[in-house]
Scaffold this motif. Structure first.
Motif, mmCIF file in Angstrom:
data_model
loop_
_atom_site.group_PDB
_atom_site.id
_atom_site.type_symbol
_atom_site.label_atom_id
_atom_site.label_comp_id
_atom_site.label_asym_id
_atom_site.label_seq_id
_atom_site.Cartn_x
_atom_site.Cartn_y
_atom_site.Cartn_z
ATOM 1 N N UNK A 182 -0.455 -4.619 7.685
ATOM 2 C CA UNK A 182 -1.858 -4.935 7.443
ATOM 3 C C UNK A 182 -2.305 -6.131 8.277
ATOM 4 N N UNK A 183 -1.414 -7.076 8.480
ATOM 5 C CA UNK A 183 -1.767 -8.262 9.259
ATOM 6 C C UNK A 183 -1.875 -7.943 10.751
ATOM 7 N N UNK B 161 2.781 6.428 -2.105
ATOM 8 C CA UNK B 161 3.115 7.389 -3.156
ATOM 9 C C UNK B 161 3.194 6.703 -4.517
ATOM 10 N N UNK B 162 3.755 5.496 -4.524
ATOM 11 C CA UNK B 162 3.868 4.750 -5.786
ATOM 12 C C UNK B 162 2.500 4.351 -6.317
ATOM 13 N N UNK B 163 1.604 3.938 -5.427
ATOM 14 C CA UNK B 163 0.272 3.497 -5.839
ATOM 15 C C UNK B 163 -0.695 4.660 -6.047
ATOM 16 N N UNK B 164 -0.429 5.749 -5.368
ATOM 17 C CA UNK B 164 -1.307 6.902 -5.489
ATOM 18 C C UNK B 164 -2.591 6.776 -4.691
ATOM 19 N N UNK B 165 -2.585 5.932 -3.685
ATOM 20 C CA UNK B 165 -3.759 5.750 -2.814
ATOM 21 C C UNK B 165 -3.290 5.691 -1.370
ATOM 22 N N UNK B 166 -4.211 5.914 -0.460
ATOM 23 C CA UNK B 166 -3.929 5.810 0.967
ATOM 24 C C UNK B 166 -4.243 4.381 1.409
ATOM 25 N N UNK B 167 -3.266 3.727 2.012
ATOM 26 C CA UNK B 167 -3.451 2.335 2.427
ATOM 27 C C UNK B 167 -3.911 2.220 3.876
ATOM 28 N N UNK B 168 -3.499 3.176 4.688
ATOM 29 C CA UNK B 168 -3.859 3.142 6.105
ATOM 30 C C UNK B 168 -4.295 4.538 6.564
ATOM 31 N N UNK B 169 -5.197 4.549 7.515
ATOM 32 C CA UNK B 169 -5.590 5.788 8.182
ATOM 33 C C UNK B 169 -4.883 5.807 9.529
ATOM 34 N N UNK B 170 -3.984 6.778 9.737
ATOM 35 C CA UNK B 170 -3.234 6.857 10.981
ATOM 36 C C UNK B 170 -4.064 7.596 12.038
ATOM 37 N N UNK B 171 -4.243 6.963 13.178
ATOM 38 C CA UNK B 171 -4.917 7.608 14.294
ATOM 39 C C UNK B 171 -3.900 7.776 15.429
ATOM 40 N N UNK B 172 -4.340 8.359 16.527
ATOM 41 C CA UNK B 172 -3.409 8.685 17.618
ATOM 42 C C UNK B 172 -2.747 7.428 18.169
ATOM 43 N N UNK B 173 -3.523 6.409 18.470
ATOM 44 C CA UNK B 173 -2.962 5.199 19.055
ATOM 45 C C UNK B 173 -3.279 3.938 18.251
ATOM 46 N N UNK B 174 -3.723 4.078 17.051
ATOM 47 C CA UNK B 174 -4.065 2.917 16.234
ATOM 48 C C UNK B 174 -4.051 3.303 14.757
ATOM 49 N N UNK B 175 -4.125 2.332 13.910
ATOM 50 C CA UNK B 175 -4.240 2.554 12.469
ATOM 51 C C UNK B 175 -5.398 1.727 11.956
ATOM 52 N N UNK C 225 -6.921 0.083 8.224
ATOM 53 C CA UNK C 225 -6.653 -0.147 6.818
ATOM 54 C C UNK C 225 -7.823 0.354 5.979
ATOM 55 N N UNK C 226 -7.515 0.986 4.872
ATOM 56 C CA UNK C 226 -8.544 1.528 3.986
ATOM 57 C C UNK C 226 -9.103 0.410 3.099
ATOM 58 N N UNK C 227 -10.250 0.628 2.458
ATOM 59 C CA UNK C 227 -10.785 -0.394 1.538
ATOM 60 C C UNK C 227 -9.783 -0.740 0.441
ATOM 61 N N UNK C 228 -9.073 0.284 -0.084
ATOM 62 C CA UNK C 228 -8.060 0.020 -1.117
ATOM 63 C C UNK C 228 -6.921 -0.826 -0.531
ATOM 64 N N UNK C 229 -6.550 -0.479 0.708
ATOM 65 C CA UNK C 229 -5.486 -1.244 1.358
ATOM 66 C C UNK C 229 -5.893 -2.673 1.641
ATOM 67 N N UNK C 230 -7.135 -2.877 2.023
ATOM 68 C CA UNK C 230 -7.632 -4.217 2.313
ATOM 69 C C UNK C 230 -7.637 -5.090 1.061
ATOM 70 N N UNK C 231 -8.086 -4.509 -0.064
ATOM 71 C CA UNK C 231 -8.097 -5.265 -1.323
ATOM 72 C C UNK C 231 -6.673 -5.575 -1.782
ATOM 73 N N UNK C 232 -5.782 -4.598 -1.592
ATOM 74 C CA UNK C 232 -4.383 -4.787 -1.991
ATOM 75 C C UNK C 232 -3.714 -5.835 -1.104
ATOM 76 N N UNK C 233 -4.050 -5.833 0.174
ATOM 77 C CA UNK C 233 -3.469 -6.792 1.121
ATOM 78 C C UNK C 233 -3.805 -8.229 0.722
ATOM 79 N N UNK C 234 -5.039 -8.452 0.288
ATOM 80 C CA UNK C 234 -5.442 -9.803 -0.122
ATOM 81 C C UNK C 234 -4.573 -10.303 -1.277
#
Length: 206
Positions: free
Chosen positions: A10-11, A38-52, A54-63
């Motif tokens: 995330x960083x 899988x443990x959280x039941x949410x998507x934390x990152x959106x994987x793209x071809x050459x980049x990723x 972070x999802x809103x859920x992932x951003x809040x969790x990262x904080x």
């Protein structure tokens, strides 16, 4: 491991950079993120071809995770700082002196000196301060030991005692000179500091 991997990804917003930082493979990082999702039941990152991204859920969790890891790191530093401030003090002394004089004073000493870890080493054998075996030696004697600095801890006080039968046979004793009327037993004990280097050798009696 999963939270460390998540925080690093995330960083950096990069699986590769997170893997380099944690010294693991990129596939290991990806596996840890998948397990966490899988443990959280949410998507934390959106994987793209050459980049990723972070999802809103992932951003809040990262904080939250970042703050928690910072607290853990701060607590670890504090414990390590306290540990490094503790100074060990090895004291070689007679068991009787440790029991009857020093032990009742240990609690007060520890309270006044929390940064000193006192290690008592009861022994009647000679001790070499220069060898590192002990930092301080408390012994009975005149304090004229070579290669050490000595300090008088207390003066001795001697009291003659005897059995009633001895007193009846050799007494009465009205003054110290009359003690010579009875058999005199002499004890010669060498309690000195051998091969010492400059240190503190405190003389005392039990």
């Amino acid at each position: 491991m999963a939270l460390r991997a998540f925080e690093a990804v995330a960083r950096h917003l990069s699986f590769m950079r997170a893997a380099d930082e944690l010294a693991v493979t990129q596939s290991a990082i990806s596996h840890q993120i998948q397990k966490l999702e899988q443990h959280l039941g949410v998507l934390l990152f959106v994987r793209r071809t050459r980049s990723i991204e972070i999802t809103p859920e992932g951003s809040a969790y990262y904080a939250k995770v970042r703050k928690a890891l910072e607290w853990i790191a701060d607590g670890t530093r504090q414990i390590r700082d306290v540990k490094t401030r503790i100074t060990p003090l090895k004291v070689s002394l007679l068991s009787s002196f440790a029991t009857h004089w020093l032990a009742p004073r240990l609690a007060a000493f520890s309270a006044d000196n929390p940064d000193i870890h006192l290690h008592l080493m009861p022994s009647i054998e000679l001790v070499s301060l220069g060898s590192g075996t002990a930092d301080v030696a408390i012994r009975y004697g005149k304090g004229d030991w070579p290669n050490v600095r000595s300090s008088l801890l207390m003066h001795e006080r001697l009291s003659p005692v005897c059995s009633p039968g001895y007193l009846e046979t050799h007494g009465p004793f009205t003054n110290p000179v009359e003690l010579k009327k009875g058999p005199l037993l002499m004890s010669y004990a060498r309690c000195t500091i051998s091969n010492g280097m400059p240190g503190v050798a405190t003389s005392g009696v039990t």
